[in-house]
Design a protein around this motif. Sequence first.
Motif, PDB file in Angstrom:
ATOM      1  N   THR A  75       8.830  33.119   9.182  1.00  0.00           N
ATOM      2  CA  THR A  75       8.965  33.103   7.723  1.00  0.00           C
ATOM      3  C   THR A  75       9.360  34.453   7.130  1.00  0.00           C
ATOM      4  O   THR A  75      10.211  34.495   6.226  1.00  0.00           O
ATOM      5  N   TYR A  78      13.135  34.910   7.753  1.00  0.00           N
ATOM      6  CA  TYR A  78      13.983  33.823   7.263  1.00  0.00           C
ATOM      7  C   TYR A  78      13.997  33.770   5.740  1.00  0.00           C
ATOM      8  O   TYR A  78      15.054  33.666   5.107  1.00  0.00           O
ATOM      9  N   ASN A  79      12.837  33.829   5.116  1.00  0.00           N
ATOM     10  CA  ASN A  79      12.778  33.788   3.661  1.00  0.00           C
ATOM     11  C   ASN A  79      13.067  35.147   3.041  1.00  0.00           C
ATOM     12  O   ASN A  79      13.832  35.266   2.101  1.00  0.00           O
ATOM     13  N   SER A  83      13.091  32.996  -1.402  1.00  0.00           N
ATOM     14  CA  SER A  83      12.757  31.815  -0.625  1.00  0.00           C
ATOM     15  C   SER A  83      13.993  30.944  -0.450  1.00  0.00           C
ATOM     16  O   SER A  83      14.551  30.427  -1.418  1.00  0.00           O
ATOM     17  N   ARG A  84      14.445  30.819   0.792  1.00  0.00           N
ATOM     18  CA  ARG A  84      15.585  29.947   1.103  1.00  0.00           C
ATOM     19  C   ARG A  84      15.129  28.543   1.489  1.00  0.00           C
ATOM     20  O   ARG A  84      15.951  27.673   1.730  1.00  0.00           O
ATOM     21  N   ASP A  85      13.837  28.359   1.605  1.00  0.00           N
ATOM     22  CA  ASP A  85      13.330  27.097   2.147  1.00  0.00           C
ATOM     23  C   ASP A  85      12.128  26.622   1.329  1.00  0.00           C
ATOM     24  O   ASP A  85      11.002  26.565   1.819  1.00  0.00           O
ATOM     25  N   ASP A  87      11.279  23.686   0.376  1.00  0.00           N
ATOM     26  CA  ASP A  87      10.717  22.448   0.915  1.00  0.00           C
ATOM     27  C   ASP A  87      10.215  22.611   2.353  1.00  0.00           C
ATOM     28  O   ASP A  87       9.773  21.632   2.956  1.00  0.00           O
ATOM     29  N   LYS A  88      10.347  23.818   2.895  1.00  0.00           N
ATOM     30  CA  LYS A  88       9.889  24.135   4.253  1.00  0.00           C
ATOM     31  C   LYS A  88      10.568  23.251   5.300  1.00  0.00           C
ATOM     32  O   LYS A  88       9.956  22.910   6.331  1.00  0.00           O
ATOM     33  N   ALA A  89      11.809  22.898   5.044  1.00  0.00           N
ATOM     34  CA  ALA A  89      12.543  22.060   6.001  1.00  0.00           C
ATOM     35  C   ALA A  89      12.845  22.822   7.280  1.00  0.00           C
ATOM     36  O   ALA A  89      12.825  22.239   8.375  1.00  0.00           O
ATOM     37  N   PHE A  90      13.139  24.126   7.145  1.00  0.00           N
ATOM     38  CA  PHE A  90      13.445  24.912   8.343  1.00  0.00           C
ATOM     39  C   PHE A  90      12.223  25.018   9.255  1.00  0.00           C
ATOM     40  O   PHE A  90      12.331  24.861  10.481  1.00  0.00           O
TER      41      PHE A  90
END
Length: 472
Positions: A75, A78-79, A83-85, A87-90
Amino acid sequence: MAALRTVPSRKRGPPVSTTVPTEVDRAQAQPLHRRILFPPSSSAESPRILHSSAHETLDPLILDLIALSLRAYVTPWYNGAISRDPDKAFLQAVTAVLVHVVQALEVRLAAVDWANVLLSELPDVLANHYRDWDSAVERAGGGMAHNLSVDDMFHHLQPHIAIHLRQAAEGETTARHRVTPEVDRVYLRALVNRLLKLLLPPEDYRSETERAIVREIIVGVVFGTVFNRVAQPWFIHGLIAKQLEAREAERAVAQKTAAADDRPAGTGFVDKAFTALLSLPLLFASLASTFSALSSSARTTSSDRSSSPPPHESLIALILAVVPSSVFLSQLVYLVSLPLAFFSTQLGSFLAQSVTGHACSASTVKVVLEGAIKGMFPNDGWPAPKEEDPDEEAQDELRRRCEEALARALPSSIPSLLYPRLPAEPPDPRIHLARHLLRPLTSHTANVHLFLSIVDLVVGKVFPELIVAPED
């Protein structure tokens, strides 16, 4: 006007809370892995991981370990600041890949004869390790090896294609030794790449970027930490000392509790004697059923284990390699070997059932997972900050604590039997025996060889297709 209805009075009870749980409260009530891997509004079910009946107990722990690892190591990069996610799909996609890996490992681990590995093959590895170390100590610095240190000689006695020695640089924690071991990254990358091919889903393995990232994380972080830090003598000494000291503290607390709750001696003796008399029939019945079960299982498994020596022979060889030689020990081993050889089949089956029932049980795996979570993420679910390696004085203190803790764990009569010529002056004579038992652990080179030998053994059992048959 309508008639008024009389409502019978009811006894009032305690006030009922009408507070509706908030979204924050519902989120806090969820398991740890759901709070990390899923958004609060998600209604998706947690994935089932294990196929065995222990999945209800072990799946949440495995998911917690995966979730904490992703939160700590994935995290942040990546974020980042944005925040790129949301919905926490990644994170869920990465979790799905890791679940596939764990399921593939479960199938392979279930096919391994762990009783034979733990009772025969691993003791053989450890016994050879001790013998090679003693031989290196005896040969180094003399004869044609006058210019070789103990680490150099041990490396020559136990060569490995992935390990080479280099001169220790000034200021390194191993500077007290002339050389320091290094594990070839090319060897580790090739090994991890083959493992990923067997464990990852085909579409994930075909992605060169994903495969390279996972490979470098395993090689650089996992194996790098194991061989560079965990194999250090001070780390092993500290680990042994902490475990033994913790057990001492638990025993002390248990003894105080038992002494505080102890009843009068006469009543306790009568109760214990009466309970023992009542349990004798059950004990005899249990022994009879156990012996019959061992006899039947021994007949059914004797053909499967006919190619390998009985487990007690490997265990006795390990004991002889670890403890100092003495006349008493030689006579004791000779006397014990005769009945053990007579009941070797039943004893082998009993040991195999003990390993299968205890060491490979769900409760043992649960303890290992809980210990891994606590050890990897001790700061309320986050990794501990990186600590500097201790200096030589602190390393000597860890070694001293380890020797003293192990000495206190040994019975007081053992050193006089194994070491008939122990020095009589303080410290405790058991410390001399503890130092003898720990002798190869004082070498970083020997520890790296031992760890890599165990890795080769386990990988060869779990992934037999990677083993190349020796040429005739």
